[in-house]
Design a protein around this motif. Structure first.
Motif, mmCIF file in Angstrom:
data_model
loop_
_atom_site.group_PDB
_atom_site.id
_atom_site.type_symbol
_atom_site.label_atom_id
_atom_site.label_comp_id
_atom_site.label_asym_id
_atom_site.label_seq_id
_atom_site.Cartn_x
_atom_site.Cartn_y
_atom_site.Cartn_z
ATOM 1 N N LEU A 96 56.108 26.169 28.378
ATOM 2 C CA LEU A 96 57.315 25.163 28.344
ATOM 3 C C LEU A 96 56.618 25.045 26.655
ATOM 4 O O LEU A 96 58.094 24.685 25.911
ATOM 5 C CB LEU A 96 56.464 24.225 29.125
ATOM 6 N N SER A 97 55.756 25.059 26.073
ATOM 7 C CA SER A 97 55.673 24.959 24.266
ATOM 8 C C SER A 97 56.923 26.186 24.121
ATOM 9 O O SER A 97 56.699 25.499 22.760
ATOM 10 C CB SER A 97 54.224 25.105 24.705
ATOM 11 N N PHE A 98 56.663 26.707 24.845
ATOM 12 C CA PHE A 98 57.529 28.450 23.735
ATOM 13 C C PHE A 98 58.764 27.345 23.905
ATOM 14 O O PHE A 98 59.223 27.510 22.958
ATOM 15 C CB PHE A 98 57.286 29.506 24.253
ATOM 16 N N CYS A 99 58.971 27.551 25.323
ATOM 17 C CA CYS A 99 60.771 27.428 25.213
ATOM 18 C C CYS A 99 61.204 25.970 24.238
ATOM 19 O O CYS A 99 61.980 25.263 24.152
ATOM 20 C CB CYS A 99 61.184 26.971 26.668
ATOM 21 N N LYS A 100 60.349 24.492 24.269
ATOM 22 C CA LYS A 100 60.564 23.548 23.276
ATOM 23 C C LYS A 100 60.786 24.105 21.610
ATOM 24 O O LYS A 100 60.717 23.649 20.416
ATOM 25 C CB LYS A 100 59.508 22.554 23.122
ATOM 26 N N ASP A 101 59.465 24.790 21.174
ATOM 27 C CA ASP A 101 59.608 25.097 19.973
ATOM 28 C C ASP A 101 60.756 26.042 19.666
ATOM 29 O O ASP A 101 60.428 26.227 18.418
ATOM 30 C CB ASP A 101 57.659 26.136 19.763
ATOM 31 N N ILE A 102 61.509 26.840 20.764
ATOM 32 C CA ILE A 102 62.133 27.984 20.092
ATOM 33 C C ILE A 102 63.740 26.783 18.772
ATOM 34 O O ILE A 102 63.687 27.688 18.078
ATOM 35 C CB ILE A 102 63.287 28.142 20.810
ATOM 36 N N PRO A 103 63.933 25.662 18.855
ATOM 37 C CA PRO A 103 65.011 25.370 17.907
ATOM 38 C C PRO A 103 64.081 24.938 16.472
ATOM 39 O O PRO A 103 64.814 25.166 15.539
ATOM 40 C CB PRO A 103 65.631 24.015 18.443
ATOM 41 N N LEU A 104 62.703 24.461 16.750
ATOM 42 C CA LEU A 104 62.441 24.382 16.086
ATOM 43 C C LEU A 104 61.455 25.996 14.734
ATOM 44 O O LEU A 104 61.733 25.491 13.822
ATOM 45 C CB LEU A 104 60.868 23.743 16.289
ATOM 46 N N ILE A 105 62.414 27.137 15.132
ATOM 47 C CA ILE A 105 61.118 28.058 15.070
ATOM 48 C C ILE A 105 62.734 28.255 14.010
ATOM 49 O O ILE A 105 63.109 29.241 12.650
ATOM 50 C CB ILE A 105 61.905 29.448 16.023
ATOM 51 N N ILE A 106 64.357 28.100 14.540
ATOM 52 C CA ILE A 106 66.201 28.113 13.787
ATOM 53 C C ILE A 106 65.454 27.047 12.883
ATOM 54 O O ILE A 106 65.957 27.506 11.912
ATOM 55 C CB ILE A 106 66.554 27.901 14.857
ATOM 56 N N ILE A 107 65.010 26.244 12.439
ATOM 57 C CA ILE A 107 65.181 24.974 11.789
ATOM 58 C C ILE A 107 63.855 25.628 10.610
ATOM 59 O O ILE A 107 63.960 25.279 9.392
ATOM 60 C CB ILE A 107 64.092 23.545 11.942
ATOM 61 N N ALA A 108 62.877 25.831 11.144
ATOM 62 C CA ALA A 108 61.663 26.339 10.255
ATOM 63 C C ALA A 108 62.458 26.974 9.089
ATOM 64 O O ALA A 108 62.522 27.595 7.833
ATOM 65 C CB ALA A 108 60.791 26.882 10.763
ATOM 66 N N ILE A 109 63.124 28.317 9.715
ATOM 67 C CA ILE A 109 63.667 29.860 9.400
ATOM 68 C C ILE A 109 65.360 29.092 7.693
ATOM 69 O O ILE A 109 64.953 29.290 6.450
ATOM 70 C CB ILE A 109 64.456 30.728 10.019
ATOM 71 N N ASP A 110 66.007 28.231 8.487
ATOM 72 C CA ASP A 110 66.610 27.695 7.496
ATOM 73 C C ASP A 110 65.497 26.885 6.454
ATOM 74 O O ASP A 110 65.953 27.031 4.608
ATOM 75 C CB ASP A 110 67.988 27.084 7.970
ATOM 76 N N LEU A 111 64.223 26.072 6.461
ATOM 77 C CA LEU A 111 63.841 25.210 5.989
ATOM 78 C C LEU A 111 63.038 26.696 4.566
ATOM 79 O O LEU A 111 63.417 25.746 3.916
ATOM 80 C CB LEU A 111 62.458 25.003 6.634
ATOM 81 N N TYR A 112 63.025 27.845 4.890
ATOM 82 C CA TYR A 112 62.388 28.380 4.569
ATOM 83 C C TYR A 112 63.527 29.034 3.069
ATOM 84 O O TYR A 112 63.500 29.157 1.939
ATOM 85 C CB TYR A 112 61.818 29.575 5.121
ATOM 86 N N GLY A 113 65.032 28.897 4.190
ATOM 87 C CA GLY A 113 65.917 29.562 2.834
ATOM 88 C C GLY A 113 65.631 28.543 1.654
ATOM 89 O O GLY A 113 66.675 29.122 1.274
ATOM 90 N N CYS A 114 66.010 27.541 2.842
ATOM 91 C CA CYS A 114 66.174 26.000 1.514
ATOM 92 C C CYS A 114 65.389 26.902 0.391
ATOM 93 O O CYS A 114 65.303 26.255 -1.111
ATOM 94 C CB CYS A 114 66.434 24.719 1.747
ATOM 95 N N LEU A 115 63.930 26.747 0.354
ATOM 96 C CA LEU A 115 63.225 26.555 -0.150
ATOM 97 C C LEU A 115 63.150 27.737 -1.500
ATOM 98 O O LEU A 115 62.664 27.321 -2.858
ATOM 99 C CB LEU A 115 61.914 26.611 0.326
ATOM 100 N N LYS A 116 63.492 29.127 -0.389
ATOM 101 C CA LYS A 116 63.571 29.923 -1.568
ATOM 102 C C LYS A 116 64.793 29.934 -2.405
ATOM 103 O O LYS A 116 64.712 30.110 -3.645
ATOM 104 C CB LYS A 116 63.873 31.423 -0.321
ATOM 105 N N ASN A 117 65.715 29.778 -1.849
ATOM 106 C CA ASN A 117 66.915 29.855 -2.670
ATOM 107 C C ASN A 117 66.670 28.174 -4.078
ATOM 108 O O ASN A 117 67.110 28.071 -5.239
ATOM 109 C CB ASN A 117 68.572 28.517 -2.651
ATOM 110 N N CYS A 118 65.735 27.842 -3.884
ATOM 111 C CA CYS A 118 65.290 26.577 -4.804
ATOM 112 C C CYS A 118 65.071 26.673 -5.886
ATOM 113 O O CYS A 118 65.356 26.649 -6.979
ATOM 114 C CB CYS A 118 64.680 25.480 -4.207
#
Length: 253
Positions: free
Chosen positions: A45-67
């Motif tokens: 249940l925790s893994f299924c719940k965290d799937i969208p958060l992983i995708i959002i964290a990847i884009d957050l990393y992309g924002c900080l990397k480009n910054c």
């Protein structure tokens, strides 16, 4: 006038107390529901719940990397500034918070209504649906990885609408004892009348939506407004500097 003001304040206090009581009951239901799950089911249940958060964290990393990555090949006035990526990262955090709140609220309903594996399958389906929506909007609004800010503002607004729907769907969750006993807290007494088959009518919890959805969006919007005004001023100075430079160039006759 004073009577209307006191009446509005009384209604606000009632809405606040009722909303807090609903939150306490849902938290109790959440604890009781999670206690039923085995360790394997809890992990799934925790893994299924965290799937969208992983995708959002990847884009957050992309924002900080480009910054923080120097962009020596971009000198255009209209190119994305570092502060735009910072603002995009803020909206990524808002989207992550809304996503967690949506899935957590639905999880409470599913684990007390369906079987354990049924709740896990529904959690996986909802997480994948959110991932599809996020990826679709990212492809449409941010195809080149340069427009994180407008993409994540749109994603956050859509997640806010989904949060409101989730709040409405889960608003009838009650502990049975609360339906049988009078509800009283402080000086305000609100007896809850049992409905047929112990069902409670769904309502729109304005206080809950205002505190947990509108406030994060409002704070992010204010920060974004300040950041965009700063970018606009810098752009005006750059345009003015370029205009003065061009006007001072002697054009040969």
């Amino acid at each position: 006038m004073a009577r209307n003001s006191s009446h509005s304040l009384s209604n606000l206090n009632i809405s606040k107390i009722v909303s807090e009581d609903i939150k306490k009951q849902q938290e109790s239901l959440r604890i009781m529901g999670l206690a039923i799950l085995s360790s394997r089911q809890h992990l799934a249940l925790s893994f299924c719940k965290d799937i969208p958060l992983i995708i959002i964290a990847i884009d957050l990393y992309g924002c900080l990397k480009n910054c923080w990555t120097p962009r020596t090949h971009q000198h255009s006035i209209t190119s994305a500034k570092s502060s735009e990526y910072v603002l995009g990262g803020i909206w990524c955090l808002v989207s992550g918070y809304l996503t967690y709140s949506i899935l957590d609220g639905l999880m409470v309903r599913w684990i007390v209504t369906y079987s354990s594996w049924g709740a896990i399958v529904r959690m996986l389906s909802m997480s994948l649906l959110i991932v599809i929506v996020i990826q679709l909007l990212s492809i449409v609004c941010n195809p080149d990885g340069l427009y994180y800010l407008p993409a994540w503002v749109l994603i956050s607004c859509l997640l806010t609408v989904i949060y409101i729907i989730q709040s409405y769907v889960t608003s009838n969750l009650r502990i049975k004892s609360h339906l049988e006993e009078p509800y009283a807290e402080g000086v305000i007494s609100l007896p809850i009348i049992p409905r047929p088959d112990d069902k409670v009518k769904r309502t729109v919890d304005i206080y809950n939506i205002a505190v947990f959805a509108v406030v994060p969006i409002g704070i992010a919007s204010f920060v974004t407004m300040v950041g965009l005004i700063r970018i606009l001023l810098i752009m005006r100075f750059d345009v003015g500097s370029v205009t003065n430079t061009v006007s001072n160039i002697a054009i040969p006759q």
